[in-house]
Design an enzyme around this catalytic site. Structure first.
Site, short mmCIF file in Angstrom:
data_model
loop_
_atom_site.label_atom_id
_atom_site.label_comp_id
_atom_site.label_asym_id
_atom_site.label_seq_id
_atom_site.Cartn_x
_atom_site.Cartn_y
_atom_site.Cartn_z
N HIS A 113 4.33 32.81 -23.36
CA HIS A 113 4.88 32.25 -24.59
C HIS A 113 4.10 31.02 -25.06
O HIS A 113 4.43 30.41 -26.06
CB HIS A 113 6.36 31.88 -24.36
CG HIS A 113 7.16 31.71 -25.60
ND1 HIS A 113 7.80 30.54 -25.93
CD2 HIS A 113 7.42 32.56 -26.62
CE1 HIS A 113 8.42 30.67 -27.08
NE2 HIS A 113 8.20 31.89 -27.53
N LYS A 115 1.17 28.62 -26.68
CA LYS A 115 0.28 28.65 -27.83
C LYS A 115 -0.75 27.54 -27.63
O LYS A 115 -0.49 26.37 -27.94
CB LYS A 115 1.02 28.45 -29.15
CG LYS A 115 1.98 29.58 -29.52
CD LYS A 115 3.35 29.40 -28.95
CE LYS A 115 4.29 30.52 -29.36
NZ LYS A 115 5.61 30.41 -28.71
N ASP A 120 -14.78 23.97 -27.39
CA ASP A 120 -15.91 23.17 -26.90
C ASP A 120 -15.50 22.10 -25.90
O ASP A 120 -16.27 21.15 -25.66
CB ASP A 120 -16.67 22.52 -28.06
CG ASP A 120 -17.43 23.53 -28.91
OD1 ASP A 120 -17.66 24.66 -28.41
OD2 ASP A 120 -17.77 23.21 -30.05
N HIS A 293 11.50 27.29 -36.26
CA HIS A 293 10.82 27.76 -35.06
C HIS A 293 10.37 26.59 -34.19
O HIS A 293 9.72 26.77 -33.18
CB HIS A 293 9.62 28.63 -35.45
CG HIS A 293 9.12 29.50 -34.34
ND1 HIS A 293 7.91 29.30 -33.72
CD2 HIS A 293 9.67 30.57 -33.74
CE1 HIS A 293 7.73 30.22 -32.79
NE2 HIS A 293 8.78 31.00 -32.77
N LYS A 295 10.08 23.40 -31.61
CA LYS A 295 10.50 23.10 -30.24
C LYS A 295 10.01 21.70 -29.92
O LYS A 295 9.02 21.51 -29.21
CB LYS A 295 9.91 24.14 -29.29
CG LYS A 295 10.46 25.55 -29.55
CD LYS A 295 9.54 26.64 -29.07
CE LYS A 295 8.35 26.82 -29.99
NZ LYS A 295 8.70 27.48 -31.27
N ASP A 300 14.32 7.55 -28.60
CA ASP A 300 14.13 6.09 -28.69
C ASP A 300 12.86 5.68 -29.41
O ASP A 300 12.29 4.62 -29.12
CB ASP A 300 14.14 5.47 -27.28
CG ASP A 300 15.54 5.43 -26.68
OD1 ASP A 300 16.51 5.70 -27.41
OD2 ASP A 300 15.65 5.12 -25.48
#
Length: 386
Positions: A113, A115, A120, A293, A295, A300
């Site tokens: 899952h 991404k 380089d 979508h 996450k 603080d």
């Protein structure tokens, strides 16, 4: 928790595909030596084809290009995009391609899952944005709402190492020698800025709970406010208790959740928790302008995280995930401002008594969904009191 905070980074927040994909494609077009990409979804749409074209062009000019996608999330990749990429010289593989719709064996649920992209050894992208057009959702006008972060500096080292380790693991599983990595002499990335961050992964071996523990430690230390934005939010008891304890200490806790129905079972299961969360003093906003979508979290105004991990059983117990955690007031303030703007422009706050207003059969449906999710996790060997 295995989190090593490294100073000297430059972190750039990217809001949704409108900012992410131009930055990603530009970096691929400017690559000189290597492009390495992981994605849960790699869709054959306008965005997916644009990213694939940039990778193919890079391979043709001599850049080593590797792409690893998930066998479930990118089910059509092998037929639609992989042949053209391989023909151009791209090294492309699929993580766990063995899909069986009606088998709940636990290893089939352990998906890739993450991404991640490293270019380089100098630029990385980490976040929750798949290779898919923001508008590639049914009945949706505004684009999908998500985040990624562009990373430069010492944090590149653990990100690159994570990519290489998984690539080698998949090669070993497939007995594939053609795409083996050459011995790499790791050069410590030079400082590019003044921001401190850590890179965390979740897997099923050494790092099973690193991301969850990072959240729990930050929540336990919170003094002023907590803002969580999650596409899929189904936390265990420890996580819920941590948020409730924060409220008791006088911390304002705000959760931004999906307002549109994408996956009904998870959507209704999450809503089964609304009564207790609202009753504990936690504020809940449902984002309805488009599909949420994201996450991410800000605590603080100096702690923040952006990544692929939701607060649900799939992310916390099963999938391979990756998040960046920042200890930086500038980044946290920027993300907090973006979330507050999203709440003002695209979300509405639920009344404290919204759960009680639902008819009994609606409450029953939601509790049934919640218990079904817990039962399914139990059948596959996961779950428990967490």
């Amino acid at each position: 928790m295995d989190a090593k905070f490294l100073p000297g980074n430059r972190l750039t927040l990217l809001n949704s595909g409108a900012e992410y994909f131009p930055a990603l494609i530009t970096a691929i077009n400017e690559a000189r030596r290597q492009v390495h990409l992981e994605s849960y979804i790699f869709e054959d749409d306008a965005t997916g084809r644009a990213v694939a074209a940039a990778m193919a062009n890079a391979a043709r000019r001599g850049v080593t290009v590797r792409v690893l996608v998930d066998g479930f999330g990118a089910r059509e990749f092998a037929d639609r995009l992989q042949p053209g990429l391989v023909a151009a010289g791209v090294q492309a593989m699929i993580y766990r391609p063995d899909i069986a719709r009606f088998h709940l064996r636990r290893h089939r649920l352990r998906r890739l899952h993450r991404k991640l992209v490293v270019i380089d050894g100098e630029i990385a992208f980490v976040g929750g944005i798949n290779i898919i057009d923001d508008l590639n959702s049914p009945h949706q006008l505004p684009p999908r709402y998500d985040y990624a972060v562009r990373v430069e500096g010492p944090l590149l080292a653990p990100i690159q190492l994570a990519l290489h380790r998984l690539w080698e693991l998949v090669l070993w599983a497939k007995l594939n020698r053609r795409y083996r990595l050459s011995k790499i002499s790791y050069k410590e990335p030079e400082p590019r800025g003044h921001q401190t961050a850590a890179f965390l992964v979740r897997d099923n071996i050494r790092h099973r709970r690193d991301i969850e523990e990072a959240y729990l430690q930050a929540i336990a230390a919170a003094e002023d406010d907590i803002i969580l934005a999650n596409a899929y939010f189904l936390p265990g008891r420890r996580f819920r208790r941590a948020l409730q304890d924060a409220v008791k200490r006088g911390v304002q806790v705000v959760i931004v959740l999906q307002g549109r129905v994408e996956y009904r079972l998870l959507h209704y299961a999450t809503q089964a928790l609304y009564g207790k969360l609202l009753g504990a003093g936690i504020r809940i906003f449902e984002y309805q302008r488009s599909f949420l979508h994201a996450k991410v979290a800000v605590i603080d105004r100096h702690w923040a995280t952006v990544g692929s991990s939701n607060i649900d059983p799939f992310s916390l117990l099963l999938a391979r995930e990756a998040n960046v955690v920042m200890r930086d007031e500038k980044f946290a303030s920027e993300l907090r401002h973006s979330l507050c703007q999203a709440m003002r422009n695209g979300a509405h706050e639920l009344p404290v008594d919204s759960w009680k207003r639902l008819p009994w059969h609606s409450r029953l449906l939601r509790w049934g969904s919640y218990n079904l999710v817990r039962t399914l996790m139990g059948i596959t060997g996961y779950g428990g009191k967490r």
